[in-house]
Design a protein around this motif. Sequence first.
Motif, PDB file in Angstrom:
ATOM      1  N   ARG A   1       0.001   2.926 -39.502  1.00  0.00           N
ATOM      2  CA  ARG A   1      -0.187   1.577 -40.032  1.00  0.00           C
ATOM      3  C   ARG A   1      -0.958   1.634 -41.348  1.00  0.00           C
ATOM      4  N   PRO A   2      -0.614   0.781 -42.319  1.00  0.00           N
ATOM      5  CA  PRO A   2      -1.394   0.747 -43.559  1.00  0.00           C
ATOM      6  C   PRO A   2      -2.831   0.340 -43.232  1.00  0.00           C
ATOM      7  N   GLU A   3      -3.798   0.932 -43.963  1.00  0.00           N
ATOM      8  CA  GLU A   3      -5.193   0.636 -43.619  1.00  0.00           C
ATOM      9  C   GLU A   3      -5.514  -0.824 -43.845  1.00  0.00           C
ATOM     10  N   ILE A   4      -5.023  -1.342 -44.951  1.00  0.00           N
ATOM     11  CA  ILE A   4      -5.289  -2.766 -45.203  1.00  0.00           C
ATOM     12  C   ILE A   4      -4.156  -3.363 -46.029  1.00  0.00           C
TER      13      ILE A   4
ATOM     14  N   ARG B   1      -1.480   3.389 -34.835  1.00  0.00           N
ATOM     15  CA  ARG B   1      -2.654   3.284 -35.713  1.00  0.00           C
ATOM     16  C   ARG B   1      -2.558   4.263 -36.884  1.00  0.00           C
TER      17      ARG B   1
END
Lengths: 143, 562, 397
Positions: A140-143, A137
């Motif tokens: 990982r890219p936020e969006i 998490r």
Amino acid sequence: MHANGDGIPAKVLVTKIGLDGHDRGSRVVAAYLRDAGMEVIYTGPWQQIPAVVALTQEEDVDVVGISSLATDHLIVPKLMRALRDAGLAHVRVVVGGIVPDDEVSMLHENGVSKVFHPGSSREEIVAAVQQLAEQARCERPEI
Amino acid sequence: MSAKPKSVQLPLPGFDSALSTWQRDYASQVGEEPVLHNRSGIEIKPLYTPDDWPASRYMEDLGFPGVAPMTRGIYSSMHRGRTWTQRQLIGYGTPQDYNRRLRKLMDAGVTAVSLIPCNSVYRGYDADEVDIELLGTCGAVVNNVDDMQVCLDEIPIDRVSTAMNDPLPFTLLAFVLGVAKRRGIAWTAITGTSNQSDYISHFVANHMFLRLGLPGNRRVLVDEVDFCQQHVPNWNPVSIVGQHMQQAGATPAQAMAFALCTAIQFAEDCLERGMQANEFLPRFTFFFDISLSFFEEIAKFRAGRRIWARIVRERFKADAGRACRFKFHSQTSGADLTRQQPLNNIARVAVQAMAGIFGGTQSLHTDAYDEVLTTPTEEPSRIAINTQNILREEAHLTDVIDPLGGSYYVETLTSQMEAEIEAVVGQIDALGGMYRAVESGAVQRMIGESALAFQERIENGAQKIVGVNAYQVDESAHVSPASQRPAPGTMENYLQSLQAYKSSRSNKQVQAALSELQRACNTVDKNVFEHIVDAAIAGLTHGEICACLRRELEFGQPLVIV
Amino acid sequence: MTDVAAAVDRLIGGDKATLARALTAVENAYPHAAELLEALRPHTGCARVVGVTGPPGVGKSTLCNALIREWRTRGHRVGVIAVDPSSPLSGGAVLGDRVRMHEHDQDDFVFIRSLAARTNGGGLAASTAGAIVVLDAAGMDCVLIETVGSGQSQVDIAGVAKTTVVVSAPGFGDEVQALKAGILEIADVLVVNKADLPHAEQTARQLRIMLGLRDAQRWQPPVVMTSGHTGQGVDQLAEALQEHHDSIVTDTPAATQTHTVADLLRKLASEDPYVRHLGIEFITGGSGHASVRMRVQPSHISFNGTCHGGALFSLADAAFGLASNSHGVVAAGIDAHITYPRAVKVGDVLTAGAVEETRSRRFATYRVIVTRSDGATVATFTGTVATVGGARPGAPQ
């Protein structure tokens, strides 16, 4: 209840690639993770590697668990490459089942985070998956 | 007052007063204790007496070996007349590798041929259709009649029985028949068993063997039974595999019940085709797991034998003595073996094997101690066979038939297991039979619950496992035996030979056989298996036959329920 | 800092990874989720949203699988939200529905996402409405929502789906009785699945009798017999969904004549190669008015990077043409004028509504307003037609 630091359940894909069809282990592990508060995508056996990559991406999971009892771990390096190629390098991969000692390091070298052998306890599995999910998490890219 | 008598014959105490004295003493020594249950959920008491099983029930419950109720064994002489078949399931590498290993094992005392094919074969593919890394790692790559001919080179298949891990649609049997034809051996001389004909257990539990959808499997199985009855009469076309159910997590009682329900389903399907119960039932065989729950396993086998004999007579009105015989192969349970301190597995396998022998098995496979570490290697496999030899030759376990018969505990447990099994059979009957019950997922759910419950007992320590949750040692320095993988280049060479095989065939013959097979699939009264045999002889490969059936009869996808 | 605008661009440009992460953001109510949904809203409105509900065991997942297959053969892009229950004890879940849809795993035009119901009792995950917005904006033609399927609480689905399918099966008699009280009311299409089992026809009859009690003024829900397993009847289901879709977009209950005018206009639109070429969809229409919709595609973009004026003109002109031909006589445009107050981007969903302003024996004038899904006006258009022929064959009197 095990949730990530943000209170959101870890999301895990439990699956089998290759040719073997024994799924007692993966079913028990899926139930363990569910009972620990995680959200588990569970598939039948014989998933094609591109399908596992598609599922990992569509479901946006944190951890992929591969169960292997009959040498299917030998193609896990192919899966690792395919995940990286799809931009999913942040996803953690664990392998559980029968993996001979002399092939464990081969899996680690290919990017597998953890290998669980028969007799691994519920606690050990849940804690490791939880921790790996949190790592995924963070990366990982936020969006 | 009076003179002491020289010797006093003390009167025996009465049964009831002695029992209550013992109960009092036991309670004072043990105090409060948790109620024990076996894996099937039956309560286990500390002591069994004629109160539990009076000898007056002898004729009703036991009788004599070889006749109903069959509790003591299916043959009058049992192991005293003929010991079990030592059947080690083997398979690895190429057909040449397999043949070498088979001959070695036969020299070591193995009395029958068995064959585990590569996982690619299980899945219904030729070697050139899967990842090369996986070829030959778990079984032998056998794709056509030529391969089978190499596998069976110098093996007298007209004299030794052949057991193939050969799920529907039975291509390996077709290849064996092809080899027999080439060698001029009559099919009537071929004996053995289609080990993996139980598609229901594959749909539910061991998905590795599932190649076709349920309806296609249902049809082709009856086709095979019919074909064998006419052309290969000494072959056992049906083996019902309770083993898969138990390995997947069913309790011993559930596994037995599911196997019996499956047998009922298959028998009903054969009857619907117009076959005679007295003719096909003698060729039904079973295959079970033997767990470490020693007495429970013995009781499972004795109870199963009793129930099957009753089912055959009462449900199917079959009166032939042979039809009532509950013939089974058994295998020690790999699920009970541990990766920790792996040599301990030798002791586990010995106890499991004893349960199989006391349970009256007809055929036995003992697991190699390294099975939980890797695909079994040579020395551990030899120890596994010698475990059987020691139990027979040195421990003399075969001298007496059903040696535990009449034990208050074993007889009580047998009756309790019987009731438990019957209860599950009743549940499946109520769901409309086994086919319907697996289609709806009911059986899968029951197994899943049992698997989780057993795992829970290990997690909470109620079930101790040496080296896992008890008596652990530091094993960080321990390294398991080197995994055995086909030598580099072996499988590349095999793929070349497969290519050569394919290009050497008569295209015309292959095409004709393929379209015949296709037509048979789509014609209700054609026997599909007959055309599979024709196709194999005409040169079609395993993968080609399976692909045709997948196309025409639907691909098999298990119903997986967590 | 999350760059929502860049994410929106990637998402409507078809990037699957962004789509997946956007769904996660909505599902987990991440801080930027609200902003994201707001930014996606202009790109929504094209998808037909179909909810599937019914008691557990009737084969919803297998039916959904077959419906996806049917939609794919019709060329639709499909987004799926499969909702599974969460364990009330642990909060965890095993999400297994997509196992039965695995044949679409590797199809680039099918995107399946499992959602755990979490604490939301309604069987619809709280975030479903947001997930629909995301999938719609991502260009899905159809969004399918499979619910947990437990009794009365399923009524929720009608709130977010445009078409609600209630699935039953033979042997679900008691459950069907329960349906009567609640979810039967919300059904737009009823399905008797597992129609290859005995008593399927009986179940269908039961449902029809119950439906007889419903207000006959409104859409009459058809009862469709299917087998998700064999695929039998699934094409009829897709047809029924299409009919319901058409009925809601043209639902003006006033006069039957308007209804038949709408039928004429839909037919004209569907037979117009240019309209079809641009991906323009007929929404509604009646005497003297019509509206149509289009999602701006990459092929509609000019060298300036915004929607080509010609494409916008074509959209407005399509509405103009339909409205002016709604009277049953052939009319042809002789003059038109357009203004573009605002730039339009790829992925925006635009609706053009044409209204008649004046009409004489020979001439009529129309005003067309083109709006984006968030309500902003992006073009205004005026046009004049001349009546050039007699009555159109087949047109309503």
